[in-house]
Design a protein around this motif. Structure first.
Motif, short mmCIF file in Angstrom:
data_model
loop_
_atom_site.label_atom_id
_atom_site.label_comp_id
_atom_site.label_asym_id
_atom_site.label_seq_id
_atom_site.Cartn_x
_atom_site.Cartn_y
_atom_site.Cartn_z
N GLU A 32 -11.39 49.99 44.86
CA GLU A 32 -11.33 48.95 45.88
C GLU A 32 -10.17 49.24 46.82
N PRO A 33 -10.34 49.02 48.12
CA PRO A 33 -11.58 48.64 48.80
C PRO A 33 -12.50 49.82 49.04
N VAL A 48 -15.73 52.13 60.53
CA VAL A 48 -16.99 51.42 60.73
C VAL A 48 -16.97 50.07 60.04
N ALA A 49 -16.69 50.06 58.72
CA ALA A 49 -16.73 48.82 57.96
C ALA A 49 -16.03 49.01 56.63
N SER A 50 -15.56 47.91 56.05
CA SER A 50 -14.97 47.94 54.72
C SER A 50 -15.30 46.66 53.99
N ILE A 51 -15.18 46.70 52.67
CA ILE A 51 -15.48 45.53 51.85
C ILE A 51 -14.66 45.56 50.57
N SER A 52 -14.23 44.38 50.14
CA SER A 52 -13.55 44.23 48.86
C SER A 52 -14.55 43.81 47.79
N ARG A 53 -14.14 43.87 46.53
CA ARG A 53 -15.03 43.44 45.46
C ARG A 53 -15.33 41.95 45.54
N GLY A 54 -14.44 41.19 46.17
CA GLY A 54 -14.67 39.78 46.37
C GLY A 54 -15.58 39.46 47.55
N GLY A 55 -15.96 40.48 48.31
CA GLY A 55 -16.89 40.29 49.40
C GLY A 55 -16.28 40.14 50.78
N SER A 56 -14.97 40.25 50.90
CA SER A 56 -14.34 40.18 52.21
C SER A 56 -14.66 41.44 53.00
N THR A 57 -15.08 41.28 54.25
CA THR A 57 -15.52 42.41 55.05
C THR A 57 -14.74 42.53 56.35
N ASN A 58 -14.70 43.74 56.87
CA ASN A 58 -14.16 44.04 58.18
C ASN A 58 -15.07 45.04 58.86
N TYR A 59 -15.22 44.90 60.18
CA TYR A 59 -16.09 45.79 60.95
C TYR A 59 -15.40 46.29 62.19
N GLY A 60 -15.73 47.51 62.57
CA GLY A 60 -15.32 47.99 63.87
C GLY A 60 -16.05 47.23 64.96
N ASP A 61 -15.41 47.11 66.13
CA ASP A 61 -15.97 46.29 67.20
C ASP A 61 -17.35 46.76 67.65
N SER A 62 -17.58 48.06 67.65
CA SER A 62 -18.83 48.59 68.17
C SER A 62 -20.03 48.32 67.27
N VAL A 63 -19.80 47.92 66.01
CA VAL A 63 -20.90 47.71 65.07
C VAL A 63 -20.90 46.31 64.47
N VAL A 65 -22.02 43.31 65.06
CA VAL A 65 -23.24 42.53 64.96
C VAL A 65 -24.37 43.32 64.31
N ARG A 66 -24.42 44.61 64.54
CA ARG A 66 -25.57 45.40 64.16
C ARG A 66 -25.54 45.94 62.74
N PHE A 67 -24.36 46.16 62.19
CA PHE A 67 -24.23 46.78 60.87
C PHE A 67 -23.75 45.75 59.85
N THR A 68 -24.17 45.95 58.59
CA THR A 68 -23.74 45.08 57.50
C THR A 68 -23.36 45.93 56.29
N ILE A 69 -22.17 45.69 55.75
CA ILE A 69 -21.73 46.38 54.54
C ILE A 69 -21.89 45.44 53.35
N SER A 70 -22.29 45.99 52.22
CA SER A 70 -22.47 45.20 51.01
C SER A 70 -22.08 46.03 49.80
N ILE A 71 -21.98 45.38 48.64
CA ILE A 71 -21.52 46.07 47.44
C ILE A 71 -22.28 45.60 46.22
N ASP A 72 -22.56 46.51 45.31
CA ASP A 72 -23.07 46.21 43.98
C ASP A 72 -21.95 46.57 43.01
N ASN A 73 -21.20 45.57 42.59
CA ASN A 73 -20.03 45.82 41.75
C ASN A 73 -20.38 46.50 40.43
N ARG A 98 -10.56 53.62 47.58
CA ARG A 98 -9.31 53.81 46.88
C ARG A 98 -9.53 53.49 45.41
N ALA A 99 -9.23 54.46 44.55
CA ALA A 99 -9.47 54.32 43.12
C ALA A 99 -8.15 54.30 42.35
N GLN A 100 -8.09 53.46 41.35
CA GLN A 100 -7.00 53.50 40.39
C GLN A 100 -7.43 54.46 39.28
#
Length: 120
Positions: A32-33, A48-63, A65-73, A98-100
Motif C-alpha cells: 500500500e498504496p 494516473v491514479a492511486s488507491i489505498s486499501r481503505g479505498g481512498s483514491t487520487n487521479y491525475g487531472d487528465s483522467v 472523470v474517465r478512469f476509475t481505479i479499484s482494488i481487490d484486497n 509500496r511493499a513492506q
C-alpha cells in the motif's frame, strides 16, 4: 522479493474502453498504496491514479472523470478501468506499489509496463 504482473493492454479505437490489472506476488507483509503511471517517448512518467486499501483514491487531472481505479484486497490486485479513451491516452502504463518486505523495510516496486494504443 515482490513481482507486479500487468495485463489488459491493447489496441482500441477512440471512445472505447480497456481494463488494466496488476497482481502482486512474492514475499511481503503489506502492500500500500497502489498506483498507475504512464509514459510516452520523450515525456516524463505521468501519474494516473492511486488507491489505498481503505479505498481512498487520487487521479491525475487528465483522467479524473474517465478512469476509475479499484482494488481487490484479498487478491492483492488492483485495476484501472479506462473509458472514453482518446488518442492522447496512448502510452505504456505501469503499475506501482509500496511493499513492506521486512519488519522495518519498505520498497517501491514497478511492473514491466503494458502498451495501450488508442487509434483515431
Amino acid at each position: 522479493q515482490v513481482q507486479l504482473v500487468e495485463s489488459g493492454g491493447g489496441l482500441v479505437q477512440a471512445g472505447g474502453s480497456l481494463r488494466l490489472s496488476c497482481a502482486a506476488s512474492g514475499s511481503f507483509f503489506r502492500i500500500e498504496p497502489m498506483a498507475w503511471y504512464r509514459q510516452t517517448p520523450g515525456k516524463q512518467r505521468e501519474f494516473v491514479a492511486s488507491i489505498s486499501r481503505g479505498g481512498s483514491t487520487n487521479y491525475g487531472d487528465s483522467v479524473k472523470v474517465r478512469f476509475t481505479i479499484s482494488i481487490d484486497n484479498a487478491k492483492n490486485t488492483w485495476y484501472l478501468q479506462m473509458n472514453s479513451l482518446k488518442p492522447e491516452d496512448t502510452a505504456v502504463y505501469y503499475c506501482n506499489a509500496r511493499a513492506q518486505i521486512g519488519a522495518i523495510t519498505f520498497k517501491d516496486y514497478w511492473g514491466q509496463g503494458t502498451q495501450v494504443t488508442v487509434s483515431a
